[in-house]
Design an enzyme around this catalytic site. Structure first.
Site, PDB file in Angstrom:
ATOM      1  N   HIS A 158       0.834  -1.224   0.000  1.00  0.00           N
ATOM      2  CA  HIS A 158       0.000   0.000   0.000  1.00  0.00           C
ATOM      3  C   HIS A 158       0.861   1.264   0.000  1.00  0.00           C
ATOM      4  CE1 HIS A 158      -3.463  -2.566   1.118  1.00  0.00           C
ATOM      5  NE2 HIS A 158      -2.561  -3.177   1.876  1.00  0.00           N
ATOM      6  N   SER A 279      14.370  20.153 -16.736  1.00  0.00           N
ATOM      7  CA  SER A 279      13.230  21.028 -16.964  1.00  0.00           C
ATOM      8  C   SER A 279      13.698  22.275 -17.724  1.00  0.00           C
ATOM      9  CB  SER A 279      12.634  21.423 -15.610  1.00  0.00           C
ATOM     10  OG  SER A 279      11.921  22.625 -15.730  1.00  0.00           O
ATOM     11  N   LYS A 285      15.731  20.512 -11.463  1.00  0.00           N
ATOM     12  CA  LYS A 285      15.081  19.223 -11.742  1.00  0.00           C
ATOM     13  C   LYS A 285      15.884  18.264 -12.598  1.00  0.00           C
ATOM     14  CE  LYS A 285      10.821  18.475 -11.875  1.00  0.00           C
ATOM     15  NZ  LYS A 285       9.595  18.444 -12.656  1.00  0.00           N
ATOM     16  N   GLU A 292       9.523   7.126 -17.518  1.00  0.00           N
ATOM     17  CA  GLU A 292       8.121   7.536 -17.691  1.00  0.00           C
ATOM     18  C   GLU A 292       7.599   7.067 -19.050  1.00  0.00           C
ATOM     19  OE1 GLU A 292       8.130  11.779 -16.937  1.00  0.00           O
ATOM     20  OE2 GLU A 292       8.948  11.453 -14.936  1.00  0.00           O
TER      21      GLU A 292
END
Ligand code: ARG
Length: 494
Positions: A158, A279, A285, A292
């Site tokens: 979880h 970024s 970043k 992804e």
């Protein structure tokens, strides 16, 4: 001579837009090598069956070799007026050696059995390529695992810290999934690698062909016996896409792990700069774009399976043009799977593990709660349901994680639940303060104790080796058929 080989029965040529709409010529170059091999073998068999004479087979094989070389060296001129690759090749042979001999090339065969041969040969090749990639990825993962047998890692359910584990154990779980997929590929391969050639259009042929001989020359493990089944079934494509879809799901879940672990919030791993993007505005970043896109592209592989199911389910027994579109699904899924394997190989060979951050996540949690409850079961004969309650109440009332290791607090919680005074031994306190001791107590098979993790690595290595042997047998059989074929071609051409 007539440009279109087949359209003799129709008065008007195909409308240009219609031609574009139905043409598979572009994607057919994916199977062109296989198409030529299938044609060579079919014709060698026709010669051996005395349906072609020596001059005829020599000329046909010569023309096919010429086309093959032109395609290899990119010298072939693609004529868009062809519907698909099959008449294109046949017409090229006829143009080279004339209709008297070239016109015999398609004797006892149809495009229906032909395209299925091409696809089975191509899928076979791609399954082998994907297997090879997976074996290489597994080697990288095994190495990573061997180097991290004692790197602590919180195990989550979880997405909540659950139990103490080690990084190696986690990686071993990926390896086991990939090995099962390789087992599935092995099984599917045996069904894909069957010969539909000789089924002709749907009902066989009166020409005295020899299907067993073409099987042998193509390295197939026997026939798709029934001629209807041979041209009408596409379960071999469906189950190939099924295994790809499953693999894509496995990839996507691993991508999810990496994306979560690479966040500053977790910071358990660092992906190498070469696999990350930045970024355009936020200078701080470092984004895991590769991972992804693994996650997003794997969805396409799953949807290719769905659309394949929809295409096949609508088709009555027989051949229908709908089948042609399955090729695109295969190409798309195979390209995605191969590119993901390449990415993961790079990512896992360059990944760094932030052991300190994982250790911190362990220390800053009640992750040893179950270990403590089991100690109470084993050393003080407290029923598990009560030891569970003791630790649950203890943890609930604590402010900081270290307090879970406080002797008086544990003893107080024990008294609150079982109404008995128990003096905890030094051993219990020392055990729950020591991650290694806690891990060593996990004696169940497949747990993350040092002993079990090493055993797991050993078992995975042996499992991989046995699958690799089967894989090598497949490669060997394909290679032997090629050698046999090429020898014959050489002899017949000279
Ligand atoms: N281009 C076709 C395909 O990929 C080849 C088979 C054509 N057969 C036929 N009966 N039209 O499926």
């Amino acid at each position: 001579m007539r440009k279109n080989l087949y359209r003799i029965g129709l008065d008007i040529p195909l409308n240009n837009d219609a031609l574009k709409f139905i043409s598979s010529l572009k994607e057919d170059f994916w199977i062109v090598e296989e198409d030529i091999i299938g044609t060579q073998v079919h014709n060698i068999m026709l010669f051996e069956q005395k349906i072609l004479d020596e001059t005829e087979i020599r000329k046909i094989l010569f023309a096919l070799e010429q086309i093959k070389n032109k395609i290899k060296s990119n010298k072939i001129e693609i004529d868009d007026s062809f519907e698909d690759i099959h008449p294109f090749i046949e017409k090229s042979v006829i143009d080279t050696i004339g209709i008297e001999i070239g016109g015999k090339l398609h004797t006892g065969r149809s495009r229906n059995d032909q395209v299925s041969v091409d696809l089975r040969l191509k899928i076979r090749k791609e399954l082998n390529k994907i297997s090879e990639g997976l074996f290489a990825l597994i080697d990288i993962l095994l190495n990573l695992s061997k180097n991290n047998i004692s790197s602590y890692l919180p195990l989550y359910t979880h997405l909540q810290r659950g139990q103490l584990g080690v990084f190696s154990h986690y990686i071993n779980n990926y390896i086991a999934q990939f090995l099962r997929t390789l087992e599935r590929i092995e099984e599917i391969y045996n069904r894909v690698n069957k010969n539909p050639l000789g089924a002709c259009a749907i009902g066989g042929t009166s020409i005295n062909i020899n299907r067993n001989r073409t099987s042998e020359l193509l390295g197939f493990d026997g026939l798709v016996y029934n001629s209807i089944d041979a041209i009408s079934s596409r379960d071999y494509i469906y189950e190939t896409l099924m295994v790809f879809s499953l693999l894509a799901i496995q990839f996507s879940r691993i991508a999810e792990d990496l994306i979560i672990w690479a966040t500053k919030e977790f910071n358990f791993i660092e992906l190498a700069d070469e696999y990350c993007s930045v970024s355009s505005v936020m200078p701080q970043k470092k984004n895991p774009d590769t991972v992804e896109l693994i996650r997003s592209r794997s969805s396409k592989v799953v949807s290719n399976l769905f659309s394949t199911a929809m295409i096949i389910k609508a088709i009555p027994t027989g051949y229908f043009k709908d089948f042609q579109d399955l090729k695109k699904k295969l190409i798309s899924s195979i390209n995605i799977i191969l590119s993901i394997i390449t990415m993961f190989k790079g990512i896992f060979s360059t990944i760094s593990i932030n052991k300190d951050n994982m250790r911190h996540a362990i220390d800053d949690s009640f992750i040893l709660a179950l270990d403590l409850a089991e100690l109470l079961v084993q050393d003080y004969n407290i029923p598990f349901r009560q030891s569970h309650e003791i630790v649950a109440l203890l943890v609930k009332n604590l402010e900081k994680p270290e307090d879970m290791l406080n002797r008086e607090k544990i003893e107080k919680s024990i008294f609150n639940v079982i109404k008995k005074e128990i003096n905890l031994s030094e051993k219990v306190i020392q055990t729950i303060k020591n991650l290694d001791l806690c891990l060593e107590r996990r004696i169940s098979q497949g747990s993350p104790s040092g002993k079990e993790v090493k055993l797991n690595i050993d078992k995975l290595g042996k499992w991989k080796d046995s699958l690799y042997t089967l894989f090598l047998n497949r490669i060997e059989k394909v290679k032997n058929a090629k050698v046999l074929r090429n020898r014959l071609i050489e002899k017949l051409i000279s």
